[in-house]
Design a protein around this motif. Structure first.
Motif, mmCIF file in Angstrom:
data_model
loop_
_atom_site.group_PDB
_atom_site.id
_atom_site.type_symbol
_atom_site.label_atom_id
_atom_site.label_comp_id
_atom_site.label_asym_id
_atom_site.label_seq_id
_atom_site.Cartn_x
_atom_site.Cartn_y
_atom_site.Cartn_z
ATOM 1 N N LYS A 1 0.809 -1.216 0.000
ATOM 2 C CA LYS A 1 0.000 0.000 0.000
ATOM 3 C C LYS A 1 0.846 1.272 0.000
ATOM 4 C CE LYS A 1 -0.463 -0.194 5.035
ATOM 5 N NZ LYS A 1 -1.403 -0.330 6.166
ATOM 6 N N PRO B 1 -6.274 -6.846 -0.229
ATOM 7 C CA PRO B 1 -7.114 -5.648 -0.410
ATOM 8 C C PRO B 1 -6.322 -4.350 -0.370
ATOM 9 C CG PRO B 1 -8.160 -7.190 1.090
ATOM 10 C CD PRO B 1 -6.784 -7.713 0.847
ATOM 11 N N SER B 2 -5.128 -4.365 0.237
ATOM 12 C CA SER B 2 -4.322 -3.140 0.310
ATOM 13 C C SER B 2 -3.882 -2.678 -1.068
ATOM 14 C CB SER B 2 -3.093 -3.370 1.196
ATOM 15 O OG SER B 2 -2.246 -4.381 0.650
ATOM 16 N N CYS C 1 -5.707 -2.084 -3.442
ATOM 17 C CA CYS C 1 -6.692 -1.124 -3.944
ATOM 18 C C CYS C 1 -6.373 0.308 -3.518
ATOM 19 C CB CYS C 1 -8.089 -1.504 -3.454
ATOM 20 S SG CYS C 1 -8.631 -3.131 -4.034
ATOM 21 N N CYS C 2 -5.361 0.481 -2.642
ATOM 22 C CA CYS C 2 -4.936 1.824 -2.240
ATOM 23 C C CYS C 2 -3.985 2.451 -3.250
ATOM 24 C CB CYS C 2 -4.254 1.765 -0.876
ATOM 25 S SG CYS C 2 -5.316 1.151 0.458
ATOM 26 N N PRO D 1 -10.706 -8.160 -5.380
ATOM 27 C CA PRO D 1 -11.077 -7.374 -4.190
ATOM 28 C C PRO D 1 -12.335 -6.538 -4.421
ATOM 29 C CG PRO D 1 -8.732 -7.181 -4.642
ATOM 30 C CD PRO D 1 -9.331 -7.880 -5.822
ATOM 31 N N GLU E 1 -12.935 -3.774 -3.159
ATOM 32 C CA GLU E 1 -12.576 -2.355 -3.197
ATOM 33 C C GLU E 1 -11.856 -1.973 -4.483
ATOM 34 O OE1 GLU E 1 -11.600 -4.507 -0.983
ATOM 35 O OE2 GLU E 1 -12.651 -4.062 0.891
ATOM 36 N N ILE E 2 -11.908 -2.818 -5.500
ATOM 37 C CA ILE E 2 -11.156 -2.559 -6.727
ATOM 38 C C ILE E 2 -11.609 -1.269 -7.406
ATOM 39 C CG2 ILE E 2 -12.712 -3.842 -8.260
ATOM 40 C CD1 ILE E 2 -10.207 -4.892 -9.680
ATOM 41 N N HIS F 1 -11.746 1.569 -6.204
ATOM 42 C CA HIS F 1 -11.022 2.732 -5.699
ATOM 43 C C HIS F 1 -9.875 3.117 -6.618
ATOM 44 C CE1 HIS F 1 -12.449 1.671 -1.355
ATOM 45 N NE2 HIS F 1 -13.430 2.109 -2.139
ATOM 46 N N MET F 2 -9.442 2.210 -7.483
ATOM 47 C CA MET F 2 -8.323 2.494 -8.383
ATOM 48 C C MET F 2 -8.851 3.231 -9.609
ATOM 49 S SD MET F 2 -5.942 -0.921 -8.024
ATOM 50 C CE MET F 2 -7.213 -2.108 -8.436
ATOM 51 N N LEU G 1 -14.821 1.620 -12.361
ATOM 52 C CA LEU G 1 -13.550 1.934 -13.026
ATOM 53 C C LEU G 1 -13.863 2.680 -14.324
ATOM 54 C CD1 LEU G 1 -11.752 -1.498 -12.488
ATOM 55 C CD2 LEU G 1 -11.532 0.594 -11.122
#
Length: 631
Positions: free
Chosen positions: A87, A107-108, A110-111, A129, A131-132, A134-135, A158
């Motif tokens: 991350k 999951p990190s 995705c940061c 993930p 949280e994908i 977030h990218m 996305l």
């Protein structure tokens, strides 16, 4: 501090520390390393790290110090999980982890908001993930050849995603908001279990390549009428039926170059199909290999081509095998760029006169149709190199066949030819010829054959004393038998007696080692059967005299030794005693092979394992009363 790009040469499983300079790019690919040891002080400016082709099972925690890193390639290692320190790689733009053993993505990851490309093909991922989404800057996502069963809903956030490859997974449905992705120009969802495409798709106007092979798709949505920039459209091996295309498909998708809908159940093409003037490749035939077809229909169900099909002037390759075509359009010869055509296993009776105008045609496959004759000017196809006409009803070839002097493969197997084609005299470049199973009144040995023979490279004298000096098959050269045309074909040829073929020693040896048996019809017995009528015509008295002469041998003179005559004076067999042992039982004893030198057997060494005894049948036990009526 001087910056430089360093490519290090290291020994296996070790890395030398860097001294005196800061590194921007470090290439450690394919070194068989197991531990990644880098001088962090001299690597803070590292932007490009390539460690593919090693034996890393995990990545060290000092990755959190590589804050300037933009490119990380760690393909073909043994990575199982990514560290939490990932991350901190806030500037990472390109991440490739192909061919590892990742079960899940941390999951990190995705940061990493700067990440533009992530490739995780050929892993063991079952999901992505949640949280994908977030990218936001992610443009390329490739996760093919995994075990993903469901895509997260966050994938639809996305908004900058242009390339999506999730082929060869176990996905059954796409997210409900998948159609909201507005920037996609490349999609590959092949080899999944998807049965429904989204009703609307915002990326349709800019979509250039769409791959959806080997799914369960039954219906094409309405946005297939809004693909102006599509160049490649592949949906082979699905469940499409009837005419699934919109009527204006050919008017809108004018940029289309490759069109593959093989292995469906399509019965009709859109009326506007002829307007796809940039189309170069069309496949509407079978998706199964030639050797596995076994005569079944694995293509589509198209009985005729749409009007204007001859307008596809850019078409170079056409596959319509295993359909229901009974004729070709009159303007078929207008396909001036066509180089390869496959029309095998249809119901075509006659080729159109314009067929001979396909002057660029190099490969023509017309096997398994109902052709009785070819156009008189068929020989104008002088670019032909391969011509397959087997399993038709052709009685003779046109005179113009003499012009096909560059033909290399000619297959006329199983037709109705009554004589050897005279055109073979001028076809000096043939390396493949098959005219068997025709109606020629001659011996099969008199029918000319051409086959490929091996030609080996010259032996290198520098390697004459080792294995490198062995001959190597670099290419093949045709071995051509001289064709004789002096044979009187009108004369009836008597049925020839085939000579007994010799045993194949390799097959015998394999059979002996596997405990199998090989059988061949006894010629001696067949000869005896041919003369059986003469035995029946003999007088009974003479036959009795011969029987007396043979004495206890119980054999008939003139008959083979394996034909035994019953002896009426012999003691009757006791069936009762034999029934006690069971009709399916027998002793199983292992016997070593004859220690004498043999052609097939080998002598087991002392440490050679004993052969396993044969397993008994399922019918070992006799049922009560099974043989009470044996008398």
């Amino acid at each position: 501090m001087e910056c430089c790009t360093v490519e290090m040469e290291v020994q296996k499983k070790t890395i030398q520390k860097l001294n005196g300079s800061s590194v921007i790019k470090l290439d450690l690919e394919f070194k068989d390393l197991t531990i990644l040891q880098i001088d962090v002080e001299n690597s803070r400016l590292l932007e490009d790290l390539r460690i593919s082709g090693n034996l890393f099972e995990s990545l060290p925690d000092f990755f959190e110090n590589l804050t300037r890193l933009k490119i990380l390639h760690a393909n073909e290692n043994k990575l199982v999980i990514l560290p939490d320190s990932f991350k901190h790689l806030v500037n990472l733009e390109d991440l490739q982890l192909i061919g590892n053993q990742l079960v899940e993505l941390n999951p990190s990851i995705c940061c990493l908001v700067s990440l533009k490309k992530i490739v995780v093909d050929e892993n063991l991922l079952t999901s992505l993930p949640a949280e994908i989404g977030h990218m936001k800057n992610l443009r390329i996502l490739e996760a093919c050849y995994n075990k993903i069963q469901k895509l997260p809903d966050g994938l639809c956030d996305l908004e900058n995603l242009t390339v999506l490859n999730i082929s060869n997974n176990e996905i059954k449905c796409l997210p409900s908001e998948f159609g909201t992705l507005a920037s996609l120009n490349y999609i590959d969802i092949s080899d999944n279990k998807i049965n429904i495409l989204p009703d609307s798709f915002k990326s349709a106007p800019i979509l250039e390549r769409f791959y959806a092979n080997s799914n369960h798709i039954c219906i094409l949505p309405e946005w297939f009428a809004m693909l102006p920039k599509i160049t490649i459209l592949l949906m082979r091996d699905n469940w499409l039926q009837g005419n699934p295309f919109p009527d204006n498909f050919g008017e809108v998708s004018v940029s289309l170059q490759r069109f593959d809908f093989a292995g469906n159940s399509i019965t009709k093409l859109p009326s506007s199909f002829g307007r796809l003037v940039n189309l170069e490749y069309v496949h509407l035939g079978s998706v199964i290999g030639q050797l596995e077809r076994r005569g079944f229909q694995n293509g589509n169900w198209i009985p005729e081509l749409s009007e204007g099909f001859g307008n596809l002037v850019s078409l170079t390759e056409l596959h319509l095998d295993e359909n229901r075509l009974n004729c070709l359009p009159d303007d078929f010869g207008s396909l001036c760029s066509l180089e390869e055509v496959d029309l095998c296993q249809n119901m075509i009776h006659v080729l159109p006169k314009s067929f001979s105008k396909l002057r660029k045609l190099r490969k023509c496959l017309l096997s398994q149709n109902h052709l009785e004759y070819l156009p008189n000017d068929f020989g104008e196809l002088q670019a032909l190199r391969e011509l397959r006409l087997d399993n038709n009803e052709i009685t003779e070839l046109p005179v113009s066949f003499d012009k096909l002097t560059d033909l290399m493969y000619l297959d006329l197997f199983c037709n109705k030819l009554t004589s050897i084609p005279t055109c073979l005299k001028v076809m000096n470049k043939l390396i493949g010829l098959d005219i068997d199973e025709n109606c020629m009144k001659m011996s099969i040995n008199d029918i000319p054959k051409i086959f490929r023979g091996n030609k080996y490279a010259e032996r290198n004298p520098d390697f004459s004393n080792n294995w490198r000096g062995k001959k190597r098959a670099d290419h093949f050269e045709p071995v051509i038998e001289e064709v004789s045309f002096s044979h009187d074909e009108t004369k009836e040829v008597e049925e020839e007696v085939q000579e007994e073929a010799e045993w194949n020693t390799h097959a015998l040896e394999h059979a002996v080692r596997q405990g199998m048996a090989m059988w061949r019809k006894s010629t001696q017995y067949s000869k005896y059967r041919e003369n059986s009528d003469s035995y029946e015509e003999e007088d009974e008295d003479e036959y009795d005299e011969e029987e007396e002469k043979c004495g206890d041998d119980n054999e008939v003179e003139g008959a083979p030794s394996n034909v035994i005559i019953c002896d009426n004076n012999a003691e009757p067999e006791n069936w009762e005693d034999e029934l006690d042992t069971g009709p399916y039982e027998r002793e199983y004893n292992y016997v070593y092979p004859n220690p004498e030198p043999s052609r097939f057997f080998f002598i087991p060494a002392e440490d050679h394992p004993m052969c396993l005894q044969l397993g008994r049948t399922l019918f070992n036990d006799n049922q009560p009363g099974q043989f009470e009526d044996a008398e």
